[in-house]
Motif scaffolding. Structure first.
Motif, PDB file in Angstrom:
ATOM      1  N   VAL A 277       0.880  -1.167   0.000  1.00 36.80           N
ATOM      2  CA  VAL A 277       0.000   0.000   0.000  1.00 36.80           C
ATOM      3  C   VAL A 277       0.919   1.218   0.000  1.00 36.80           C
ATOM      4  N   SER A 278       0.884   1.960  -1.091  1.00 38.50           N
ATOM      5  CA  SER A 278       1.786   3.087  -1.289  1.00 38.50           C
ATOM      6  C   SER A 278       1.026   4.400  -1.201  1.00 38.50           C
ATOM      7  N   GLY A 279       1.745   5.448  -0.806  1.00 34.69           N
ATOM      8  CA  GLY A 279       1.208   6.789  -0.925  1.00 34.69           C
ATOM      9  C   GLY A 279       1.409   7.316  -2.336  1.00 34.69           C
ATOM     10  N   ASP A 280       0.836   8.473  -2.615  1.00 36.75           N
ATOM     11  CA  ASP A 280       0.901   9.031  -3.974  1.00 36.75           C
ATOM     12  C   ASP A 280       1.950  10.130  -4.114  1.00 36.75           C
ATOM     13  N   SER A 281       2.913  10.179  -3.201  1.00 38.85           N
ATOM     14  CA  SER A 281       3.917  11.235  -3.239  1.00 38.85           C
ATOM     15  C   SER A 281       4.928  10.997  -4.353  1.00 38.85           C
ATOM     16  N   GLY A 282       5.148  12.007  -5.161  1.00 41.48           N
ATOM     17  CA  GLY A 282       6.213  11.974  -6.153  1.00 41.48           C
ATOM     18  C   GLY A 282       6.178  10.755  -7.036  1.00 41.48           C
ATOM     19  N   GLY A 283       7.319  10.042  -7.057  1.00 40.65           N
ATOM     20  CA  GLY A 283       7.449   8.876  -7.917  1.00 40.65           C
ATOM     21  C   GLY A 283       7.088   7.570  -7.257  1.00 40.65           C
ATOM     22  N   ALA A 284       6.531   7.605  -6.050  1.00 39.96           N
ATOM     23  CA  ALA A 284       6.178   6.354  -5.379  1.00 39.96           C
ATOM     24  C   ALA A 284       5.259   5.470  -6.223  1.00 39.96           C
ATOM     25  N   PRO A 285       4.237   6.036  -6.908  1.00 38.04           N
ATOM     26  CA  PRO A 285       3.377   5.175  -7.721  1.00 38.04           C
ATOM     27  C   PRO A 285       4.116   4.457  -8.853  1.00 38.04           C
ATOM     28  N   ASP A 286       5.316   4.950  -9.237  1.00 35.99           N
ATOM     29  CA  ASP A 286       6.085   4.259 -10.271  1.00 35.99           C
ATOM     30  C   ASP A 286       6.578   2.900  -9.795  1.00 35.99           C
ATOM     31  N   ALA A 287       6.578   2.676  -8.470  1.00 36.18           N
ATOM     32  CA  ALA A 287       7.079   1.418  -7.917  1.00 36.18           C
ATOM     33  C   ALA A 287       5.947   0.447  -7.581  1.00 36.18           C
ATOM     34  N   VAL A 288       4.737   0.771  -8.026  1.00 38.03           N
ATOM     35  CA  VAL A 288       3.565  -0.070  -7.739  1.00 38.03           C
ATOM     36  C   VAL A 288       2.736  -0.210  -9.003  1.00 38.03           C
ATOM     37  N   LEU A 289       2.294  -1.410  -9.292  1.00 39.18           N
ATOM     38  CA  LEU A 289       1.279  -1.608 -10.322  1.00 39.18           C
ATOM     39  C   LEU A 289      -0.061  -1.600  -9.608  1.00 39.18           C
ATOM     40  N   ASP A 290      -0.741  -0.455  -9.649  1.00 36.80           N
ATOM     41  CA  ASP A 290      -1.959  -0.260  -8.863  1.00 36.80           C
ATOM     42  C   ASP A 290      -3.011  -1.296  -9.254  1.00 36.80           C
ATOM     43  N   GLY A 291      -3.479  -2.040  -8.268  1.00 34.43           N
ATOM     44  CA  GLY A 291      -4.461  -3.080  -8.506  1.00 34.43           C
ATOM     45  C   GLY A 291      -3.856  -4.423  -8.857  1.00 34.43           C
ATOM     46  N   GLU A 292      -2.522  -4.453  -9.098  1.00 33.44           N
ATOM     47  CA  GLU A 292      -1.850  -5.711  -9.446  1.00 33.44           C
ATOM     48  C   GLU A 292      -0.845  -6.141  -8.387  1.00 33.44           C
ATOM     49  N   THR A 293       0.055  -5.238  -8.015  1.00 35.80           N
ATOM     50  CA  THR A 293       1.032  -5.564  -6.964  1.00 35.80           C
ATOM     51  C   THR A 293       0.646  -4.923  -5.635  1.00 35.80           C
TER      52      THR A 293
ATOM     53  N   TYR B  69      -1.797  -1.294  -3.915  1.00 36.38           N
ATOM     54  CA  TYR B  69      -2.682  -0.147  -4.121  1.00 36.38           C
ATOM     55  C   TYR B  69      -1.937   1.155  -3.831  1.00 36.38           C
ATOM     56  N   VAL B  70      -2.330   2.199  -4.546  1.00 38.12           N
ATOM     57  CA  VAL B  70      -1.843   3.556  -4.283  1.00 38.12           C
ATOM     58  C   VAL B  70      -2.977   4.338  -3.642  1.00 38.12           C
ATOM     59  N   VAL B  71      -2.697   4.963  -2.497  1.00 40.94           N
ATOM     60  CA  VAL B  71      -3.703   5.760  -1.799  1.00 40.94           C
ATOM     61  C   VAL B  71      -3.187   7.188  -1.658  1.00 40.94           C
TER      62      VAL B  71
ATOM     63  N   PRO C  45      -5.837   8.615   6.349  1.00 32.49           N
ATOM     64  CA  PRO C  45      -5.923   7.362   7.105  1.00 32.49           C
ATOM     65  C   PRO C  45      -7.063   6.459   6.662  1.00 32.49           C
ATOM     66  N   GLY C  46      -8.184   7.053   6.278  1.00 31.71           N
ATOM     67  CA  GLY C  46      -9.326   6.245   5.869  1.00 31.71           C
ATOM     68  C   GLY C  46      -9.029   5.390   4.655  1.00 31.71           C
ATOM     69  N   GLU C  47      -8.382   5.990   3.647  1.00 34.05           N
ATOM     70  CA  GLU C  47      -8.047   5.228   2.440  1.00 34.05           C
ATOM     71  C   GLU C  47      -7.048   4.128   2.755  1.00 34.05           C
ATOM     72  N   ALA C  48      -6.045   4.468   3.556  1.00 30.35           N
ATOM     73  CA  ALA C  48      -5.044   3.464   3.918  1.00 30.35           C
ATOM     74  C   ALA C  48      -5.698   2.315   4.668  1.00 30.35           C
ATOM     75  N   ALA C  49      -6.568   2.629   5.622  1.00 29.23           N
ATOM     76  CA  ALA C  49      -7.226   1.590   6.408  1.00 29.23           C
ATOM     77  C   ALA C  49      -8.072   0.672   5.528  1.00 29.23           C
ATOM     78  N   GLU C  50      -8.805   1.268   4.595  1.00 27.79           N
ATOM     79  CA  GLU C  50      -9.669   0.472   3.721  1.00 27.79           C
ATOM     80  C   GLU C  50      -8.868  -0.561   2.936  1.00 27.79           C
ATOM     81  N   ARG C  51      -7.752  -0.126   2.346  1.00 27.99           N
ATOM     82  CA  ARG C  51      -6.940  -1.041   1.543  1.00 27.99           C
ATOM     83  C   ARG C  51      -6.254  -2.090   2.415  1.00 27.99           C
ATOM     84  N   ILE C  52      -5.787  -1.680   3.579  1.00 31.34           N
ATOM     85  CA  ILE C  52      -5.122  -2.627   4.475  1.00 31.34           C
ATOM     86  C   ILE C  52      -6.102  -3.697   4.939  1.00 31.34           C
ATOM     87  N   VAL C  53      -7.301  -3.294   5.316  1.00 30.17           N
ATOM     88  CA  VAL C  53      -8.309  -4.255   5.758  1.00 30.17           C
ATOM     89  C   VAL C  53      -8.646  -5.229   4.633  1.00 30.17           C
ATOM     90  N   THR C  54      -8.842  -4.703   3.439  1.00 30.92           N
ATOM     91  CA  THR C  54      -9.147  -5.566   2.289  1.00 30.92           C
ATOM     92  C   THR C  54      -8.093  -6.650   2.127  1.00 30.92           C
TER      93      THR C  54
END
Length: 380
Positions: free
Chosen positions: A310-326, A328-330, A335-344
């Motif tokens: 679960v990555s944040g959207d700062s700068g180039g961080a999303p370049d290190a994640v395939l969102d929905g595949e490896t 999620y980017v929040v 905190p709410g978005e992070a919690a939702e993805r972590i719980v899932t």
């Protein structure tokens, strides 16, 4: 590859991501063709002894400047020129383009045929400031190639360069040692030592500073615990933000569900990644865009270990994640978005396994050190 002079302020035993990047790359080049000119780690007997031990273990020549902060001063430039000539180097690699790349014209005049300047996260910040932007432009004009980590850093740094220099940019991100970071790296032993056996673990491996978003994880934890009551947040690393995080955990009422390991030796990091079920670092951009994540190698190390991220959207961080595949980017700082993805992820072992497997495969396909070292050899 021509014999290469690596000029850098960032080199072990000084800890840090840039330092590890440069050292890992240097180790994959022909040692007879490499000379490193670096700053001294820290003054004093202990620092001198640690540096001497480290340098003696390297397969290539390491020359230390007396200063702990290598800057492109006239004295440092003269020393770099002297080393270039003494060791008959024909290529130069600036470990961090800004500001050391300003020495490029002097080194070219001294006989360097190829000059490569590598950028990290901070140059994207420089590109927003008038004076610093002008220095970046000079660095682009003086070197043959300015490298970038990912699309975020490329797009911002390119605006500061001439069109010709921007067209010569090449991607050169840090890599991951997939033989070191892998599933089964010793996580069970770490869990047992920390008393976390049989508990769902969200792990964050990073320096403890505000940008990384450990505070967002602490704030997200009450929501996570509502759905996964025995979950625990494992915060791995040291840094100036620890006291604030401990205070926040107490104020939020989740102190019993947060573990701080403090700094961990590099050789133990793979096992600490492996102690987690989910890796999370919801980094955020600060200071009007001057403090951003350049890439976030920790996401790739976690992926190599077989964890969803679960990555944040700062700068180039999303370049290190395939969102929905490896993973999620929040939005960083949410905190709410992070919690939702972590719980899932914590509630779905099949999803965790699928994302972990995809992440591992992606690292092997694109982010292995040997592939990236070959890129560097070609640039030099």
């Amino acid at each position: 590859m021509d014999k290469t002079l690596i000029v850098t302020n960032d080199f072990p035993p000084r800890p840090g991501g840039i330092q590890a990047f440069l050292h890992s790359m240097a180790l994959r080049l022909d040692p007879s063709q490499v000379v490193v000119y670096a700053s001294t780690w820290k003054r004093g007997r202990e620092g001198a002894e640690a540096t001497a031990r480290f340098d003696a273990e390297q397969p290539f020549t390491v020359v230390r400047d007396r200063t702990t902060m290598l800057l492109p001063t006239p004295r440092v430039t003269r020393r770099a020129v002297a080393l270039l000539r003494e060791h008959d180097c024909r290529s130069v690699w600036f470990g961090a383009a800004a500001p050391l790349g300003l020495m490029a014209p002097a080194l070219r005049s001294a006989g360097a045929r190829r000059l490569v300047a590598t950028t990290h996260g901070h140059e994207a910040g420089w590109a927003q400031l008038p004076v610093a932007r002008g220095l970046l432009r000079r660095i682009g004009e003086g070197t043959d190639t300015v490298t970038y980590l990912g699309e975020y850093t490329r797009s911002r740094i390119a605006r500061a360069l001439t069109p010709e220099a921007a067209a010569r940019m090449a991607q050169l991100p840090p890599g991951v040692d997939e033989k070191t970071f892998h599933p089964g790296s010793g996580g069970d032993a770490v869990r047992e030592r920390l008393g976390l056996t049989e508990r769902p673990v969200v792990v964050c491996v990073s320096r403890l500073v505000r940008r990384k978003g450990q505070d967002t994880l602490v704030r997200a934890l009450p929501r996570v615990l509502e759905e996964v009551p025995d979950a625990v947040l494992l915060i791995v690393g040291g840094g100036p933000y620890r006291a604030d995080l401990e205070k926040l955990a107490a104020e939020t009422g989740v102190a019993d569900s947060v573990r701080f390991t403090g700094p961990v030796p590099w050789e133990e990091l793979p096992a600490h990644y492996g102690a987690g079920d989910v890796f999370a670092m919801p980094c955020r951009t600060r200071r009007g865009g001057l403090d951003v994540e350049g890439l976030g190698i920790v996401y790739l190390e976690a992926s190599a270990t077989g964890l969803p991220v679960v990555s944040g959207d700062s700068g180039g961080a999303p370049d290190a994640v395939l969102d929905g595949e490896t993973g999620y980017v929040v939005r960083g700082g949410e905190p709410g978005e992070a919690a939702e993805r972590i719980v899932t992820l914590l509630q779905d072992p099949v999803l965790r396994a699928r994302m972990g497997e995809r992440g591992r495969a992606w690292v092997e396909e694109r982010w292995r050190w040997d592939l990236l070292a070959e890129k560097l050899r070609a640039l030099l």
